[in-house]
Design an enzyme around this catalytic site. Structure first.
Site, mmCIF file in Angstrom:
data_model
loop_
_atom_site.group_PDB
_atom_site.id
_atom_site.type_symbol
_atom_site.label_atom_id
_atom_site.label_comp_id
_atom_site.label_asym_id
_atom_site.label_seq_id
_atom_site.Cartn_x
_atom_site.Cartn_y
_atom_site.Cartn_z
ATOM 1 C CG HIS A 141 55.327 53.820 45.777
ATOM 2 N ND1 HIS A 141 55.445 52.249 46.280
ATOM 3 C CD2 HIS A 141 53.863 53.883 45.804
ATOM 4 C CE1 HIS A 141 54.396 51.702 46.262
ATOM 5 N NE2 HIS A 141 53.301 52.550 46.027
ATOM 6 C CG ASP B 81 49.690 54.740 39.130
ATOM 7 O OD1 ASP B 81 48.427 54.645 39.241
ATOM 8 O OD2 ASP B 81 50.559 54.794 40.075
ATOM 9 C CG ASP C 49 58.277 51.666 48.437
ATOM 10 O OD1 ASP C 49 57.206 52.658 48.205
ATOM 11 O OD2 ASP C 49 58.503 50.948 47.565
ATOM 12 C CD GLU D 81 58.348 51.367 43.763
ATOM 13 O OE1 GLU D 81 58.402 51.671 44.712
ATOM 14 O OE2 GLU D 81 57.537 50.305 43.633
HETATM 15 C C1 F6R Z 1 47.901 54.066 42.713
HETATM 16 C C2 F6R Z 1 49.196 54.604 43.210
HETATM 17 C C3 F6R Z 1 50.002 54.164 44.316
HETATM 18 C C4 F6R Z 1 49.298 54.037 45.677
HETATM 19 C C5 F6R Z 1 50.076 53.314 46.811
HETATM 20 C C6 F6R Z 1 49.373 52.863 48.074
HETATM 21 O O1 F6R Z 1 47.425 55.010 41.895
HETATM 22 O O2 F6R Z 1 49.707 55.661 42.659
HETATM 23 O O3 F6R Z 1 51.058 54.848 44.615
HETATM 24 O O4 F6R Z 1 48.723 55.228 46.112
HETATM 25 O O5 F6R Z 1 50.808 52.246 46.370
HETATM 26 O O6 F6R Z 1 48.439 51.806 47.830
HETATM 27 P P1 F6R Z 1 47.242 51.627 48.548
HETATM 28 O O7 F6R Z 1 46.311 52.597 48.598
HETATM 29 O O8 F6R Z 1 46.599 50.363 48.283
HETATM 30 O O9 F6R Z 1 47.629 51.441 50.085
#
Ligand code: F6R
Length: 241
Positions: free
Chosen positions: A136, A66, A134, A141
């Site tokens: 995701h 992403d 959450d 989301e």
């Molecule tokens: C990042 C991504 C997100 C993160 C998630 C957890 O490329 O796809 O889904 O993996 O938001 O973020 P962290 O690792 O910062 O807790």
């Protein structure tokens, strides 16, 4: 779904070794990469292994999950910048072979082209994932259709709050992202999801104990045939055995 509860350092060792073994046995391997705090330790181990001559990424290709909408590549909050800084600048991968979705210009077209490019490359061999509090994965989301490919996503207030720690203030966090969809992620041949810390406990509980539901996007992984969940004690603490 295999579940491994380990210390964070052990998770980083095990996941980086899996990637190194894959890359050493398949020079054409295609890696699916994530950003955020979670994979940083794994990327450090990969850079160390490269420096020690244990692995080369010269012919490896990668696709990131992403990117925020509206940030240029040289913006230090962009995921392209993150990947260069945390991994690509420290290994011998050809940057032309590293793809991050483009959040500038005709983003709808970029999204369509991204799935086509992954398919044309032969598909992702090994996908590394983090998980949002959450539930995701990538920026899919709660409520996202399980059938979506790469698309433009609105970030929830929860995700904006979680990610505000990387920005000067919450208002600076972009509200939209271009993200691989759940259907795109499910095409990966092998998936590893890492969850570390108590703020991931609810999501990990749903992932492992919950019913498959679009309210918890991570639960789609229950129907993939090659997934390993790596969690530390804190992230695993709400799972019922
Ligand atoms: C990042 C991504 C997100 C993160 C998630 C957890 O490329 O796809 O889904 O993996 O938001 O973020 P962290 O690792 O910062 O807790």
């Amino acid at each position: 779904m295999e579940v491994k509860v380990l210390k964070s350092e052990e998770i980083n060792n095990e996941v980086s070794n899996r990637i190194i073994n894959l890359v050493n046995s398949n020079k054409n391997a295609i890696l699916g990469l994530a950003t955020g705090s979670t994979p940083v330790g794994v990327y450090k181990k990969l850079a160390e292994a490269y420096k020690e001559g244990k692995v080369s990424f010269k012919t490896i290709r990668s696709f990131n999950l992403d990117e925020y909408i509206g940030l240029t590549e040289d913006n230090d909050q962009s995921y392209r910048y993150f990947m260069n800084h945390n991994l690509f600048d420290h290994i011998d991968i050809d940057k032309n072979n590293t793809k991050v979705p483009c959040g500038l210009g005709d983003v709808e077209k970029n999204a369509k082209d991204y799935d086509a490019a992954i398919d044309a490359a032969g598909g992702i061999d090994f996908q590394i994932l983090g998980i949002g509090s959450d539930g995701h994965i990538a920026f899919n989301e709660p409520g996202t259709s399980f059938n979506e490919g790469t698309h433009i996503a609105e970030l929830t207030d929860q995700t904006i709050t979680d990610n505000a720690r990387f920005f000067a203030k919450k208002e600076d966090v972009p509200t939209k992202a271009i993200t691989m969809g759940l259907a795109s992620i499910m095409k990966a041949k092998e998936i590893v999801l890492i969850a570390v810390g108590a703020n991931k406990a609810e999501a990990v509980k749903e992932l492992i104990n919950g019913k498959m539901s679009e309210d918890w996007p991570c639960t789609i992984l229950q129907k993939h045939n090659n997934v390993t969940i790596y969690a530390d004690e804190a992230a695993y603490s709400k799972v019922t055995k």
